[in-house]
Write an enzyme that holds these catalytic residues in place. Structure first.
Site, PDB file in Angstrom:
ATOM      1  N   ASP A 365       0.836  -1.202   0.000  1.00 27.79           N
ATOM      2  CA  ASP A 365       0.000   0.000   0.000  1.00 27.79           C
ATOM      3  C   ASP A 365       0.871   1.253   0.000  1.00 27.79           C
ATOM      4  OD1 ASP A 365      -2.313   1.882   1.043  1.00 27.79           O
ATOM      5  OD2 ASP A 365      -3.280  -0.025   0.623  1.00 27.79           O
ATOM      6  N   ASP A 366       0.282   2.362   0.372  1.00 30.86           N
ATOM      7  CA  ASP A 366       0.904   3.687   0.346  1.00 30.86           C
ATOM      8  C   ASP A 366       2.257   3.707   1.075  1.00 30.86           C
ATOM      9  OD1 ASP A 366       1.291   6.381   0.230  1.00 30.86           O
ATOM     10  OD2 ASP A 366      -0.517   6.935   1.342  1.00 30.86           O
ATOM     11  N   ASP A 477      -6.140   4.748  -5.628  1.00 24.97           N
ATOM     12  CA  ASP A 477      -6.725   5.501  -4.521  1.00 24.97           C
ATOM     13  C   ASP A 477      -6.923   6.960  -4.927  1.00 24.97           C
ATOM     14  OD1 ASP A 477      -7.595   6.016  -1.961  1.00 24.97           O
ATOM     15  OD2 ASP A 477      -5.765   5.344  -0.956  1.00 24.97           O
ATOM     16  N   MET A 478      -7.758   7.667  -4.176  1.00 24.02           N
ATOM     17  CA  MET A 478      -7.979   9.109  -4.379  1.00 24.02           C
ATOM     18  C   MET A 478      -8.396   9.657  -3.017  1.00 24.02           C
ATOM     19  SD  MET A 478     -11.029  11.147  -5.848  1.00 24.02           S
ATOM     20  CE  MET A 478     -11.015  12.746  -6.584  1.00 24.02           C
ATOM     21  N   ASN A 479      -7.477  10.368  -2.363  1.00 23.19           N
ATOM     22  CA  ASN A 479      -7.700  10.674  -0.954  1.00 23.19           C
ATOM     23  C   ASN A 479      -8.152  12.085  -0.633  1.00 23.19           C
ATOM     24  OD1 ASN A 479      -7.240   8.286   0.678  1.00 23.19           O
ATOM     25  ND2 ASN A 479      -5.248   8.262  -0.323  1.00 23.19           N
ATOM     26  N   CYS A 525     -10.634   2.930  -5.300  1.00 24.51           N
ATOM     27  CA  CYS A 525     -10.710   3.250  -3.882  1.00 24.51           C
ATOM     28  C   CYS A 525     -10.688   4.768  -3.798  1.00 24.51           C
ATOM     29  CB  CYS A 525      -9.468   2.656  -3.209  1.00 24.51           C
ATOM     30  SG  CYS A 525      -9.145   3.223  -1.534  1.00 24.51           S
ATOM     31  N   ASP A 547     -12.932   2.494   4.613  1.00 21.29           N
ATOM     32  CA  ASP A 547     -11.763   2.301   5.474  1.00 21.29           C
ATOM     33  C   ASP A 547     -12.178   1.670   6.794  1.00 21.29           C
ATOM     34  OD1 ASP A 547      -9.798   3.140   3.807  1.00 21.29           O
ATOM     35  OD2 ASP A 547      -9.777   5.213   4.509  1.00 21.29           O
TER      36      ASP A 547
END
Ligand code: DGJ
Length: 728
Positions: A365-366, A477-479, A525, A547
Site C-alpha cells: 500500500d501507500d 486511490d484518491m484521498n 478506492c 476504510d
C-alpha cells in the site's frame, strides 16, 4: 422485440421481462411520459397524458401554453418556456437568453447498444439489448437532443442517456444537461437514498416524499462518501419482498444530483444527472455533448428484486474485467499492518507468513515511492524509494513471487504533493485559483486532469512501474475531494467545464490502464468508499468499500452497498482488533464471515496477530474457496437488517438454480433469557428438500420460506454463523 412504436397511437412501448415503459407524442410533438411499471400485456393508450382535459395542448389552447408546460408529464423537460419544475436541459443562446423547446423529429430502433464516447457505459450484444433513439429538436437554436433507451429485457433494466448537438450556426451554452427524468403521479412515495461519511458510507436512508424538492447530490468532484448517485421511490409499506420500486442509478464518478419533487398537482418528477452547480458546457456549431448514463429499473416485488436486477445487470453488462466471473486471489494488504512504516524485509516477512496460511497475493500500500514516510510528500513522484525497498521494485516482486504469492501495488495517480519533485517542476499542474493559496486536504493537491499533458504524464508514470515488474493488481486511490477549481490552461469561458473535464481525465487514465494491462486486477478506492459508483465498475470489478473494517460497522455499510451493487464488487478485508477506527473487538470468525460477503482479503500484521487467530486463516481461505463462486455469481436476499432492528443481521446468497443457499447470520448484541430466533429464509426452491451442511438435518424449501429456520441461541456479542443448505 423489446421496443415497439404504435404508429397510430404515437406511443413507444418498451418491454422488459416484468415491466413496461410508455412514451407518447402530442400532436405538436411534445414527448410525454405515459407509464412505467408492471408489465402490460394488452392494448395501451395515452390517456394518462391527460391531454383531453384542461389546459389541453398548446395547439388547442395557445392561451394557456405555460399551464400545459408546467403540468404535462414531460419525458425530457427543458427550462425557460414555462415548465417551472426542475428542468433537465437549460440552454443559453449567444445573446445570453435561456430558453429551449424540444419537439419530436424521428426515431430509430436497433439491436445492441452504442458506446458512449469517453464515458463508462453498459454494453450488451445484439441478442441482449435493444435500443430506441428518439431525436428531438429546437429549430430556433438549431439544437438536437437524442434520447437513448437501451432495453435489457432479461435484467428488467432500461439504460438511458442523452446526447445534445449544436446543428445551428450560433454558439450555445448548456447550463444543465441531466440524463433522465421520470414524471409520475404521486402514490405517497417514500424516497430511499444511501448516505453517510468517511468510514460510514452508504447507510440506507428512507423518508416520505414531501411537497417541494428532496435531493441527494455531490459537488465534491467525486460521487462521494456523503451521498450516493442512487435514489429509489417506493410505495408505502415496501419491504424486501413487496411493494413498488422505481430506481435510478448514475453511471458517473463526479458531481451529481438525484432529486424527486412533488408539485402543485401531486405529481412527482424524479431526475438524475450531472449537478448543475459549477457546470456549463460550451457547444460551438457542430459540437456535441454526451451526458452519462442512468440505469433505471422498476420492481413490483420490493427491494430485494431491485437489488438482484442491479446485481445481474452490473455483472453482465457493466464490469468488463477478466476477473468479473473469476475468483480473486486472497490478498493481504499492509496498510493497517504497517501504515507508512515498512521496508522490503517487513513485507517479505508478511509474505512468508501469509503463504503459510494459504493467502495468495501481497499488496504493498501507500509509502513505497519518493521519500514518503508520511502523507505530506511525494505524490506524483512514482519512483520506488530504494531506502525502503532495497534493490528496487523488481527484486521485491520477484522475491514475493518466489515465496509463492502474487504482487499488487497502490497508487494515487490523480494527486500531487506540494512537497514533490513533480510539483517543484510543474506547480501549474495542480488545480488552483489565480493568486489564491490552494486549500490543503490530507496534505495534498489535485492534479489538473483536464490537461492532456498531465494525463499523459500520469498514465506513463503508472504504466512504467507496471511494466517494470510482475505486478498483477493495482489499488487506485484518491484521498481528497476537489476544491480550487481553476486550471491555468482553460480560458474564462471553459472554466465551468472543469469538474466534468476532470472526470473525463480520470476515465481516460483508467481506460489506458486497462487497455495496456487487460489481465490486471484493478481495485478502485477513494479514502475508503468515496468513489464507489457504476462508472468505476466499468474499469474495476471491485471497489474498496470503506476504510472502516470493523465487522459491525461493515454490516450497515455492506447492506447499503449491496442494495445496488453485486457482492463481488465490494472490497472487504479482515483486519486486526481492537479495530483501528472503532476500537471494537469482534471475534476473528465474525470478521471473516462479514468479509466473505465481499472480495475477501486480509489487512493486518499476520506476523503479530495471536497464534490462535493465525491458525484460523487457512480454514478461512478454504471457506472463501468453497463459497466464493456462489457469493460472486448468486442471487442476493436481505433477510434481516441490523440497521433497522439494532440486534441482528442476516442475508442469503442462492445459486441461480436454487441448488444451494448460503445464509449468514450475525448476532450483534446478545440478549438474555431468549430462545432460538426464528427467521424466515429466502432464496429456496419451495418444492425441494435441502440438507444443512455439516448436519443430518433435512428441511423443505417451503418450510424454510414460509415457516422459518431456528437460529440457535448464542452467547456473546458480535457472534456469527454460516448455514449452507444444499438441495438433495
Ligand atoms: C485510503 C485507503 O482507503 C486506505 O485503504 C489506504 O490505501 C490509504 N488511503 C493509504 O493512503
Amino acid at each position: 422485440m423489446a421496443i415497439c412504436f404504435h404508429e397510430e397511437k404515437r406511443i413507444f412501448q418498451l418491454d422488459t421481462k416484468n415491466s413496461t415503459y410508455l412514451i407518447g407524442l402530442t400532436p405538436e410533438g411534445y414527448l410525454g411520459h405515459i407509464y412505467y411499471g408492471r408489465k402490460l400485456h394488452k392494448e395501451v393508450n395515452a390517456c394518462l397524458l391527460r391531454t383531453a382535459e384542461a389546459p389541453f395542448t398548446p395547439s388547442v389552447n395557445k392561451r394557456e401554453k405555460v399551464s400545459f408546460m408546467d403540468s404535462f408529464p414531460m419525458e425530457y423537460p427543458v427550462g425557460g418556456i414555462g415548465d417551472y419544475r426542475e428542468s433537465c436541459l437549460n440552454v443559453r443562446n449567444e445573446l445570453g437568453q435561456m430558453g429551449c423547446e424540444l419537439l419530436y423529429q424521428s426515431f430509430e430502433v436497433y439491436q445492441g447498444k452504442k458506446r458512449l464516447e469517453g464515458l463508462p457505459a453498459s454494453f450488451g450484444s445484439e441478442g441482449e439489448v435493444e435500443t430506441l433513439e428518439i431525436t428531438l429538436a429546437d429549430g430556433i437554436l438549431g439544437l438536437e437532443a437524442v434520447l437513448s433507451y437501451s432495453v435489457f429485457e432479461k435484467e428488467d433494466i432500461i439504460a438511458r442517456s442523452v446526447r445534445v448537438s449544436n446543428k445551428g450556426s450560433e454558439s450555445l451554452q448548456l447550463e444543465k444537461v441531466y440524463s433522465a427524468c421520470l414524471d409520475m403521479d404521486n402514490e405517497d412515495f417514500e424516497m430511499i437514498s444511501l448516505c453517510g461519511s468517511w468510514a460510514r458510507e452508504r447507510h440506507i436512508q428512507r423518508e416520505p416524499l414531501h411537497y417541494g424538492k428532496q435531493s441527494v447530490g455531490s459537488v465534491r468532484g467525486e460521487s462521494s462518501h456523503q451521498e450516493h448517485p442512487f435514489i429509489a421511490l417506493v410505495t408505502p409499506g415496501t419491504t424486501g419482498q413487496q411493494g413498488e420500486v422505481y430506481a435510478m442509478h448514475f453511471v458517473y464518478s463526479g458531481n451529481f444530483l438525484a432529486q424527486a419533487e412533488i408539485n402543485q398537482f401531486d405529481s412527482v418528477r424524479m431526475v438524475m444527472g450531472i449537478h448543475g452547480e459549477q457546470f456549463t458546457w460550451n457547444l460551438s456549431s457542430g459540437e456535441s455533448f454526451q451526458a452519462p448514463e442512468v440505469i433505471c429499473t422498476y420492481s413490483g416485488e420490493g427491494l430485494s428484486k431491485m437489488s438482484r436486477c442491479f446485481h445481474d445487470f452490473y455483472r453482465n453488462h457493466m464490469i468488463r474485467s477478466v476477473y468479473n466471473h473469476k475468483k480473486r486471489p486472497v490478498l493481504i494488504n499492509n496498510w493497517e499492518a504497517t501504515y507508512f512504516a515498512f521496508d522490503d524485509e517487513k513485507l517479505l516477512e508478511i509474505a512468508r507468513e501469509a503463504k503459510n496460511c494459504g493467502i495468495e497475493m501481497l499488496v504493498m500500500d501507500d509509502g513505497w515511492f519518493g521519500k514518503r514516510n508520511f502523507d505530506d510528500n511525494s505524490l506524483g513522484d512514482w519512483i520506488v524509494n530504494e531506502e525502503k525497498i532495497k534493490g528496487g521494485l523488481k527484486k521485491l516482486v520477484d522475491q514475493v513471487n518466489e515465496i509463492g504469492l502474487e504482487f499488487g501495488i497502490w497508487f494515487e495517480p490523480e494527486m500531487i504533493s506540494p512537497d514533490s519533485e513533480l510539483y517543484r517542476a510543474h506547480p501549474d499542474w495542480a488545480l488552483q485559483i489565480d493568486r489564491r493559496e490552494v486549500s490543503m486536504c490530507r496534505n495534498q493537491y489535485v492534479l489538473d486532469l483536464s490537461r492532456p499533458e498531465v494525463v499523459d504524464y500520469v498514465s506513463e508514470a503508472v504504466a512504467e512501474i507496471l511494466r517494470s515488474a510482475n505486478i498483477r493488481y493495482v489499488k487506485w486511490d484518491m484521498n481528497r475531494q476537489l476544491t480550487d477549481l481553476g486550471s491555468v490552461w482553460l480560458d474564462r469561458e471553459h472554466h465551468k467545464e472543469l469538474f466534468h473535464r476532470y472526470v473525463l481525465g480520470v476515465y481516460e487514465l483508467q481506460e489506458r490502464l486497462v487497455t495496456e494491462f487487460p489481465e490486471l486486477l484493478l481495485e478502485n478506492c477513494s479514502g475508503g468508499g468515496a468513489r464507489f459508483d457504476p462508472g468505476m465498475l466499468y474499469y474495476s470489478p471491485q471497489i474498496w468499500c470503506s476504510d472502516d473494517t470493523d465487522a459491525v460497522e461493515r454490516l450497515s455499510i455492506q447492506e447499503g452497498t449491496a442494495l445496488v451493487y453485486p457482492l463481488s464488487s465490494m472490497g472487504a478485508h479482515i483486519s486486526d482488533c481492537p479495530n483501528h477506527i472503532t476500537g471494537r473487538i469482534t471475534p476473528f470468525e465474525t470478521r471473516s464471515h462479514v468479509a466473505l460477503a465481499g472480495s475477501f482479503g486480509y489487512e493486518l500484521d499476520i506476523t503479530k496477530i495471536p497464534e490462535a487467530e493465525r491458525q484460523m486463516i487457512s480454514g478461512q481461505v478454504a471457506m472463501y474457496h468453497a463459497y466464493n463462486d456462489l457469493v460472486r455469481e448468486g442471487d442476493y436476499y436481505r433477510i434481516a437488517s441490523y440497521q433497522e432492528n439494532h440486534r441482528f443481521d442476516a442475508w442469503a446468497v442462492a445459486s441461480k438454480d436454487k441448488g444451494e443457499v448460503l445464509v449468514t447470520y450475525v448476532q450483534v448484541l446478545a440478549e438474555p433469557n431468549k430462545r432460538s430466533r426464528k427467521i424466515r429464509l429466502q432464496g429456496f426452491d419451495e418444492d425441494a428438500l435441502y440438507r444443512l451442511e455439516g448436519t443430518e438435518q433435512v428441511y423443505s424449501g417451503e418450510m424454510l420460506l414460509y415457516g422459518g429456520f431456528l437460529v440457535e441461541p448464542m452467547k456473546g456479542d458480535f457472534v456469527s454463523r454460516l448455514y449452507h443448505f444444499v438441495r438433495m
